[in-house]
Scaffold this active site. Structure first.
Site, PDB file in Angstrom:
ATOM      1  N   CYS A  48       0.817  -1.227   0.000  1.00  0.00           N
ATOM      2  CA  CYS A  48       0.000   0.000   0.000  1.00  0.00           C
ATOM      3  C   CYS A  48       0.856   1.286   0.000  1.00  0.00           C
ATOM      4  O   CYS A  48       1.471   1.587  -1.006  1.00  0.00           O
ATOM      5  CB  CYS A  48      -0.996  -0.046   1.149  1.00  0.00           C
ATOM      6  SG  CYS A  48      -2.419   1.000   0.865  1.00  0.00           S
ATOM      7  N   ARG A  80     -12.554   6.163  -1.643  1.00  0.00           N
ATOM      8  CA  ARG A  80     -11.588   5.410  -0.849  1.00  0.00           C
ATOM      9  C   ARG A  80     -11.897   3.927  -1.034  1.00  0.00           C
ATOM     10  O   ARG A  80     -13.043   3.505  -0.967  1.00  0.00           O
ATOM     11  CB  ARG A  80     -11.669   5.808   0.633  1.00  0.00           C
ATOM     12  CG  ARG A  80     -10.483   5.304   1.404  1.00  0.00           C
ATOM     13  CD  ARG A  80     -10.214   6.005   2.707  1.00  0.00           C
ATOM     14  NE  ARG A  80      -9.061   5.372   3.326  1.00  0.00           N
ATOM     15  CZ  ARG A  80      -7.805   5.747   3.140  1.00  0.00           C
ATOM     16  NH1 ARG A  80      -7.536   6.798   2.413  1.00  0.00           N
ATOM     17  NH2 ARG A  80      -6.799   5.091   3.712  1.00  0.00           N
ATOM     18  N   HIS A 107      -3.322  -5.886   2.535  1.00  0.00           N
ATOM     19  CA  HIS A 107      -2.952  -6.018   3.947  1.00  0.00           C
ATOM     20  C   HIS A 107      -3.465  -7.382   4.416  1.00  0.00           C
ATOM     21  O   HIS A 107      -4.196  -8.059   3.691  1.00  0.00           O
ATOM     22  CB  HIS A 107      -3.630  -4.933   4.790  1.00  0.00           C
ATOM     23  CG  HIS A 107      -3.275  -3.539   4.408  1.00  0.00           C
ATOM     24  ND1 HIS A 107      -2.005  -3.027   4.524  1.00  0.00           N
ATOM     25  CD2 HIS A 107      -4.024  -2.530   3.903  1.00  0.00           C
ATOM     26  CE1 HIS A 107      -1.999  -1.764   4.126  1.00  0.00           C
ATOM     27  NE2 HIS A 107      -3.219  -1.429   3.730  1.00  0.00           N
TER      28      HIS A 107
HETATM   29  N1  GLN Z   1      -2.026   6.858   2.405  1.00  0.00           N
HETATM   30  C1  GLN Z   1      -2.189   5.978   1.291  1.00  0.00           C
HETATM   31  C2  GLN Z   1      -3.564   6.045   0.630  1.00  0.00           C
HETATM   32  O1  GLN Z   1      -4.541   6.360   1.302  1.00  0.00           O
HETATM   33  C3  GLN Z   1      -1.858   4.568   1.688  1.00  0.00           C
HETATM   34  C4  GLN Z   1      -2.839   3.943   2.652  1.00  0.00           C
HETATM   35  C5  GLN Z   1      -2.364   2.619   3.177  1.00  0.00           C
HETATM   36  O2  GLN Z   1      -1.193   2.338   3.223  1.00  0.00           O
HETATM   37  N2  GLN Z   1      -3.284   1.778   3.602  1.00  0.00           N
HETATM   38  O3  GLN Z   1      -3.678   5.775  -0.544  1.00  0.00           O
END
Ligand code: GLN
Length: 228
Positions: free
Chosen positions: A90, A123, A186
Site C-alpha cells: 500500500c 476510498r 494487507h
Molecule cells: N495513504 C495511502 C492512501 O490512502 C496509503 C494507505 C495505506 O497504506 N493503507 O492511498
C-alpha cells in the site's frame, strides 16, 4: 545460510499491521531449516545494503511522506541493484513509484517502479481477492487506500482483481519487477497467503523453499472460499 530481513520504518509504516510479514517469513524459513535475522530500521537510521529481504508496510499520508523522504538517500536503490527482495504494501508500494499523492498534494516517489499514484474517485476499503499468474493461485487480503496506481511501460501487475479494487479501476493489483513486489493487500498478506511468503524466501535463498505447514495452508484455502 541465514537471511537478513529488514523491516523498514515500522514506527511509520506499521499502521496496518503489515509488520507481521516479517514474522511469517522468519517462521516459515525456520520450518525449512533456514535461519533468519529480523532487523528493524527506524527512519532515523541508515538502511543497511546487505539485507536479503526488505519490507515496507502501509501508512497514513503524513507518515508515508516522512518515510519516503528518509529513503530518498538511495539506500534501498543500492540493495535492489544487488538483487534484494522487496515486499511493499500500500503506502510502501506507492512510494516506490515516480510520484504519489499524500496530504492532498503530489509527492516525488523513489522511482524504483515506473508507475504513478493519483487520488482515486473514492476510498477503496474492504476485502480483496486477486489471481496471481506468477504464483498460480488466488490471494486474499484487506485494502484501505485513497490512491489509484497507474502502471507504466515495462511493469507487470501482481495479480488480476477478482473482488475489490487493487490499483484502482484497471482490474489489476500491485506490480512486479524482478525481485520487487508491490501490492495493496494487507492481512498481513503473507499470513493470509503463505505461498507468497515461500516465493519471497525462494527468491532470497536462490533455490526453491517449500514449507510443509498444513494448518497454514488449510486456513489460506478457507479464506479464499470466504472472500467472494
Ligand atoms: N495513504 C495511502 C492512501 O490512502 C496509503 C494507505 C495505506 O497504506 N493503507 O492511498
Amino acid at each position: 545460510m541465514s537471511l537478513k530481513i529488514v523491516r523498514i520504518h515500522n514506527e511509520l509504516l506499521g499502521t496496518y499491521g503489515d509488520q507481521g510479514n516479517a514474522e511469517v517469513l522468519a517462521y516459515r524459513a525456520g520450518l525449512a531449516g533456514i535461519g533468519t535475522q529480523v532487523v528493524d530500521i527506524s527512519y532515523r537510521d541508515v538502511i543497511p545494503h546487505d539485507g536479503d529481504i526488505y519490507l515496507l508496510g502501509g501508512a497514513e499520508d503524513a507518515a508515508q511522506i516522512l518515510s519516503c523522504a528518509a529513503l530518498s538517500s538511495g539506500a534501498l536503490h543500492g540493495a535492489v541493484e544487488k538483487g534484494a527482495v522487496v515486499l511493499a504494501i500500500c503506502a510502501g508500494f506507492q512510494i516506490l513509484g515516480k510520484s504519489y499523492f499524500a496530504n492532498g498534494s503530489e509527492q516525488r516517489g523513489l522511482g524504483l517502479l515506473n508507475m504513478t499514484t493519483v487520488p482515486g474517485d473514492k476510498r477503496y476499503v474492504g476485502d480483496i481477492k486477486i489471481h496471481s499468474d506468477l504464483l498460480g493461485i488466488d490471494l486474499t487480503g484487506f485494502e484501505n487506500h485513497g490512491g489509484k496506481t497507474i502502471l507504466g511501460a515495462g511493469l507487470d501487475n501482481f495479480g488480476s482483481v477478482i473482488v475489490g479494487n487493487g490499483n484502482g479501476d484497471s482490474g489489476v493489483d500491485g506490480a512486479v519487477l524482478g525481485n520487487i513486489f508491490g501490492t495493496y493487500l494487507h492481512g498481513p498478506v503473507l499470513a493470509r497467503n503463505p505461498e507468497f511468503a515461500d516465493l519471497l524466501l525462494s527468491r532470497a535463498h536462490g533455490a526453491p523453499v517449500k514449507v510443509e505447514d498444513s494448518l497454514a495452508d488449510q486456513y489460506a484455502q478457507l479464506r479464499r472460499k470466504v472472500v467472494k
